[in-house]
Design a protein around this motif. Structure first.
Motif, short mmCIF file in Angstrom:
data_model
loop_
_atom_site.label_atom_id
_atom_site.label_comp_id
_atom_site.label_asym_id
_atom_site.label_seq_id
_atom_site.Cartn_x
_atom_site.Cartn_y
_atom_site.Cartn_z
N ASP A 22 -72.41 -2.17 79.32
CA ASP A 22 -72.74 -3.09 78.24
C ASP A 22 -72.18 -4.48 78.56
N ASP A 24 -73.05 -7.26 76.63
CA ASP A 24 -73.23 -8.11 75.45
C ASP A 24 -71.87 -8.30 74.78
N SER A 27 -71.19 -6.91 71.28
CA SER A 27 -71.30 -5.47 71.05
C SER A 27 -69.94 -4.80 70.91
N THR A 51 -79.48 -5.11 76.92
CA THR A 51 -78.17 -5.75 76.90
C THR A 51 -77.19 -5.10 77.88
#
Length: 85
Positions: A22, A24, A27, A51
């Motif tokens: 991940d 992002d 997030s 993402t």
């Protein structure tokens, strides 16, 4: 823009170890990774959200990998048809 494509990955022949991370920063799972063995025998598919970054390492010689990229907003039925599901 780095977050514009989701991906579906599968192995047609051989085996790979596939990892998504991940990327992002907004997030809750930012920086976390998940990895899976994808092989001709287990027939797993791996979905990588738009993402996530993706990487893989080939485990067996003569491995063939199918890598389907989907633009943001693509319809899942189109993806299923492309993969023969």
């Amino acid at each position: 823009r780095p977050y514009n494509q989701a991906k579906v990955v599968r192995v047609i022949r051989g085996a790979v170890y596939s990892v998504g991370i991940d990327i992002d920063p907004r997030s809750e799972t930012f920086g976390k990774a998940a990895g899976f063995l994808l092989s001709e025998q287990n027939r797993y598919l791996m979905y990588i959200p738009h993402t996530y970054a993706h990487g893989f390492t080939v485990i067996e010689d003569n491995t063939e990998l199918e890598y389907l990229r989907m633009e943001k907003g693509s319809k899942l039925p189109d993806v299923k048809k492309r993969l023969g599901l």
